[in-house]
Design a protein around this motif. Structure first.
Motif, PDB file in Angstrom:
ATOM      1  N   PRO A  44       0.828  -1.227   0.000  1.00 28.21           N
ATOM      2  CA  PRO A  44       0.000   0.000   0.000  1.00 28.21           C
ATOM      3  C   PRO A  44       0.859   1.272   0.000  1.00 28.21           C
ATOM      4  O   PRO A  44       2.007   1.249   0.438  1.00 28.21           O
ATOM      5  N   MET A  45       0.272   2.369  -0.481  1.00 26.71           N
ATOM      6  CA  MET A  45       0.966   3.671  -0.492  1.00 26.71           C
ATOM      7  C   MET A  45       1.374   4.062   0.919  1.00 26.71           C
ATOM      8  O   MET A  45       0.614   3.856   1.855  1.00 26.71           O
ATOM      9  N   ARG A  46       2.561   4.634   1.023  1.00 25.28           N
ATOM     10  CA  ARG A  46       3.037   5.073   2.351  1.00 25.28           C
ATOM     11  C   ARG A  46       2.589   6.514   2.604  1.00 25.28           C
ATOM     12  O   ARG A  46       2.688   7.349   1.702  1.00 25.28           O
ATOM     13  N   PRO A  47       2.126   6.791   3.818  1.00 27.96           N
ATOM     14  CA  PRO A  47       1.659   8.156   4.108  1.00 27.96           C
ATOM     15  C   PRO A  47       2.823   9.130   4.332  1.00 27.96           C
ATOM     16  O   PRO A  47       3.913   8.728   4.715  1.00 27.96           O
ATOM     17  N   VAL A  48       2.551  10.406   4.078  1.00 30.38           N
ATOM     18  CA  VAL A  48       3.521  11.476   4.338  1.00 30.38           C
ATOM     19  C   VAL A  48       2.918  12.359   5.433  1.00 30.38           C
ATOM     20  O   VAL A  48       1.748  12.729   5.330  1.00 30.38           O
ATOM     21  N   PRO A  49       3.682  12.673   6.488  1.00 31.70           N
ATOM     22  CA  PRO A  49       3.142  13.491   7.580  1.00 31.70           C
ATOM     23  C   PRO A  49       2.576  14.819   7.082  1.00 31.70           C
ATOM     24  O   PRO A  49       3.069  15.379   6.106  1.00 31.70           O
ATOM     25  N   ASP A  50       1.547  15.314   7.791  1.00 32.61           N
ATOM     26  CA  ASP A  50       0.824  16.521   7.371  1.00 32.61           C
ATOM     27  C   ASP A  50       1.672  17.780   7.360  1.00 32.61           C
ATOM     28  O   ASP A  50       1.350  18.732   6.654  1.00 32.61           O
ATOM     29  N   ASP A  51       2.731  17.793   8.155  1.00 34.35           N
ATOM     30  CA  ASP A  51       3.530  19.029   8.227  1.00 34.35           C
ATOM     31  C   ASP A  51       4.491  19.167   7.051  1.00 34.35           C
ATOM     32  O   ASP A  51       5.201  20.166   6.932  1.00 34.35           O
ATOM     33  N   ILE A  52       4.525  18.201   6.137  1.00 34.32           N
ATOM     34  CA  ILE A  52       5.378  18.312   4.942  1.00 34.32           C
ATOM     35  C   ILE A  52       4.546  18.871   3.784  1.00 34.32           C
ATOM     36  O   ILE A  52       3.479  18.335   3.463  1.00 34.32           O
ATOM     37  N   ALA A  53       5.028  19.969   3.180  1.00 32.67           N
ATOM     38  CA  ALA A  53       4.289  20.619   2.082  1.00 32.67           C
ATOM     39  C   ALA A  53       4.189  19.680   0.894  1.00 32.67           C
ATOM     40  O   ALA A  53       5.178  19.042   0.496  1.00 32.67           O
ATOM     41  N   ARG A  54       2.969  19.577   0.350  1.00 33.30           N
ATOM     42  CA  ARG A  54       2.682  18.633  -0.723  1.00 33.30           C
ATOM     43  C   ARG A  54       2.486  19.356  -2.046  1.00 33.30           C
ATOM     44  O   ARG A  54       1.881  20.423  -2.080  1.00 33.30           O
ATOM     45  N   PRO A  55       2.961  18.756  -3.142  1.00 32.63           N
ATOM     46  CA  PRO A  55       2.660  19.344  -4.456  1.00 32.63           C
ATOM     47  C   PRO A  55       1.169  19.155  -4.756  1.00 32.63           C
ATOM     48  O   PRO A  55       0.517  18.303  -4.140  1.00 32.63           O
ATOM     49  N   PRO A  56       0.625  19.936  -5.693  1.00 34.45           N
ATOM     50  CA  PRO A  56      -0.826  19.950  -5.927  1.00 34.45           C
ATOM     51  C   PRO A  56      -1.429  18.584  -6.293  1.00 34.45           C
ATOM     52  O   PRO A  56      -2.603  18.343  -6.022  1.00 34.45           O
ATOM     53  N   TYR A  57      -0.653  17.699  -6.901  1.00 33.41           N
ATOM     54  CA  TYR A  57      -1.208  16.403  -7.332  1.00 33.41           C
ATOM     55  C   TYR A  57      -1.229  15.368  -6.207  1.00 33.41           C
ATOM     56  O   TYR A  57      -1.782  14.283  -6.376  1.00 33.41           O
ATOM     57  N   ALA A  58      -0.622  15.694  -5.062  1.00 35.50           N
ATOM     58  CA  ALA A  58      -0.409  14.663  -4.038  1.00 35.50           C
ATOM     59  C   ALA A  58      -1.708  14.010  -3.566  1.00 35.50           C
ATOM     60  O   ALA A  58      -1.738  12.813  -3.304  1.00 35.50           O
ATOM     61  N   ASP A  59      -2.776  14.774  -3.461  1.00 33.49           N
ATOM     62  CA  ASP A  59      -4.018  14.218  -2.929  1.00 33.49           C
ATOM     63  C   ASP A  59      -4.892  13.567  -3.978  1.00 33.49           C
ATOM     64  O   ASP A  59      -5.590  12.601  -3.703  1.00 33.49           O
ATOM     65  N   ILE A 116      11.298  12.174   4.294  1.00 33.03           N
ATOM     66  CA  ILE A 116      10.533  12.755   5.396  1.00 33.03           C
ATOM     67  C   ILE A 116      11.450  13.368   6.450  1.00 33.03           C
ATOM     68  O   ILE A 116      11.213  14.485   6.919  1.00 33.03           O
ATOM     69  N   GLU A 117      12.537  12.651   6.767  1.00 31.61           N
ATOM     70  CA  GLU A 117      13.526  13.197   7.724  1.00 31.61           C
ATOM     71  C   GLU A 117      14.034  14.563   7.292  1.00 31.61           C
ATOM     72  O   GLU A 117      14.458  15.362   8.114  1.00 31.61           O
ATOM     73  N   ARG A 118      14.075  14.805   5.996  1.00 29.53           N
ATOM     74  CA  ARG A 118      14.605  16.069   5.453  1.00 29.53           C
ATOM     75  C   ARG A 118      13.522  17.083   5.139  1.00 29.53           C
ATOM     76  O   ARG A 118      13.796  18.132   4.544  1.00 29.53           O
ATOM     77  N   GLY A 119      12.273  16.757   5.479  1.00 32.51           N
ATOM     78  CA  GLY A 119      11.167  17.691   5.237  1.00 32.51           C
ATOM     79  C   GLY A 119      10.749  17.768   3.781  1.00 32.51           C
ATOM     80  O   GLY A 119      10.121  18.737   3.355  1.00 32.51           O
ATOM     81  N   ALA A 120      11.077  16.743   3.003  1.00 34.27           N
ATOM     82  CA  ALA A 120      10.736  16.738   1.575  1.00 34.27           C
ATOM     83  C   ALA A 120       9.577  15.783   1.296  1.00 34.27           C
ATOM     84  O   ALA A 120       9.453  14.733   1.933  1.00 34.27           O
ATOM     85  N   TYR A 121       8.748  16.136   0.332  1.00 33.27           N
ATOM     86  CA  TYR A 121       7.712  15.236  -0.176  1.00 33.27           C
ATOM     87  C   TYR A 121       8.331  14.404  -1.302  1.00 33.27           C
ATOM     88  O   TYR A 121       9.023  14.958  -2.166  1.00 33.27           O
ATOM     89  N   PRO A 122       8.096  13.072  -1.309  1.00 38.05           N
ATOM     90  CA  PRO A 122       8.633  12.232  -2.404  1.00 38.05           C
ATOM     91  C   PRO A 122       7.836  12.494  -3.686  1.00 38.05           C
ATOM     92  O   PRO A 122       6.730  11.981  -3.838  1.00 38.05           O
ATOM     93  N   SER A 123       8.410  13.270  -4.595  1.00 38.69           N
ATOM     94  CA  SER A 123       7.667  13.720  -5.784  1.00 38.69           C
ATOM     95  C   SER A 123       6.947  12.611  -6.570  1.00 38.69           C
ATOM     96  O   SER A 123       5.856  12.851  -7.094  1.00 38.69           O
ATOM     97  N   PRO A 124       7.529  11.406  -6.698  1.00 33.74           N
ATOM     98  CA  PRO A 124       6.825  10.375  -7.474  1.00 33.74           C
ATOM     99  C   PRO A 124       5.485   9.945  -6.853  1.00 33.74           C
ATOM    100  O   PRO A 124       4.591   9.509  -7.580  1.00 33.74           O
ATOM    101  N   LEU A 125       5.359  10.087  -5.534  1.00 32.00           N
ATOM    102  CA  LEU A 125       4.207   9.521  -4.824  1.00 32.00           C
ATOM    103  C   LEU A 125       2.892  10.167  -5.262  1.00 32.00           C
ATOM    104  O   LEU A 125       2.647  11.349  -5.004  1.00 32.00           O
TER     105      LEU A 125
END
Ligand code: MF3
Ligand code: CO
Ligand code: CO
Length: 327
Positions: A44-59, A116-125
């Protein structure tokens, strides 16, 4: 889903019935996939914590492009330097984790945590619905391999493609890693793929057309009797993962756009031992060579400067920090 049955120790002759009991000739059945990468189970897809800024397609998984300047402002460039550095570091750490027995899903889990440790959103996700945080492309997989339950095997080569979104911009870089003891032909392929990328990078200078990049790459590949994949190309990058700039990895007179200082794009040649043509797996992501022979890729995110270029995902700490002939 499909049940995988292990082949017996002694394999049939090509024209004998397949060992799997399908009733078809072995050559028309399992012989075709021998030695090939087989799809495994995707977790299953891995979640990204809410405090990390997400690109517009993430949701939504929908990518809705907008107009973005091809020439970036100094302020955007500064953010892209940071995103590039983060992506480069994650790629290096991911590569250091590569070993026989590790599944590509375990690699994805590790890489996901590094972003996530670096405060980045994984762009492919969730980009166009892509289900994982990194692309893992093994052996004959050209690109966009989806991490799954397949364990890396001694002798494999695996490309890891890392893209991170941080500070509102993307940094995109990839490299091909050796798994254990790899045969000389594959090692040569990997080396030449890296050289091809650097020949492309060294062709980046303001005032010249983008076609210089593909010409340089194609010439080097040709010298080594390797193929250049045409279906997948480099791209503009910035606040969006992929923008309208197209970077061909072969000479194409249509690539007449003149490079200007402040432009940012990727150079990411895919080099093949045999055919440069591809087939697509049923997952609609995994692109493999049409002949099943191996392929290797390297990628950097590049900035055009006043007198040449800057490698935003290169430098100290990168897997491929500078051209091999300058190291
Ligand atoms: N990082 C890849 C590139 O170099 C794109 C991956 S798209 C994904 O352009 F959806 F597969 F992640
Ligand atoms: Co890219
Ligand atoms: Co990439």
């Amino acid at each position: 889903m499909r049940t995988l049955v292990n082949p017996p120790a002694t394999l049939p002759q090509a024209n004998e019935p397949c060992w799997c009991g399908s009733g078809r000739k072995y050559k028309r059945c399992h012989k075709r996939s021998e030695g090939r990468v087989l799809p495994g189970e995707v977790s299953p897809m891995r979640p990204v914590p809410d405090d990390i800024a997400r690109p517009p397609y993430a949701d939504t998984g929908q990518v809705v492009p907008w107009d973005e300047s091809r020439v970036k402002s100094p302020e955007v460039i500064e953010r892209m330097r940071h995103a590039g550095k983060v992506a480069a570091e994650i790629l290096r750490l991911a590569g250091e984790a590569v070993r026989p027995g590790l599944t590509t899903d375990e690699l994805d889990e590790y890489v996901h945590a590094l972003y996530i440790e670096r405060g980045a959103y994984p762009s492919p996700l969730n980009y166009h619905g892509y289900p994982k945080s990194v692309c893992t492309s093994v052996n004959e997989v050209i690109c966009h391999g989806i991490p799954d339950s397949r364990a890396l095997q001694d002798g494999d080569i695996v490309n890891l493609d890392v893209t991170g979104y941080i500070g509102g911009v993307h940094g995109d870089t990839n490299a091909t890693f050796l798994v254990g003891d790899v045969d000389p032909a594959s090692r040569d392929l990997v080396r030449v793929a890296e050289e091809c990328m650097w020949h492309g990078i060294e062709a980046v200078r303001p005032g010249r057309p983008l076609s210089d990049i593909g010409a340089a790459i194609e010439q080097h590949a040709r010298q080594h009797r390797y193929g250049v994949v045409r279906a997948f190309i480099g791209h503009g990058i910035g606040e969006q993962f992929h923008t309208d700039i197209q970077v061909f990895h072969y000479y194409d007179s249509r690539a007449s756009t003149i490079m200007r200082p402040g432009m940012t794009f990727t150079i990411e040649p895919m080099i093949t031992i045999g055919s440069w043509q591809h087939k697509m797996w049923d997952d609609e992501w995994t692109a493999v060579t049409s002949d099943g022979k191996r392929t290797a890729q390297y990628e950097h995110t590049i900035l055009v400067t006043d007198d040449g270029h800057e490698v935003l995902t290169g430098g100290a700490g990168a897997v491929s920090p500078s051209p091999p002939w300058d190291r």
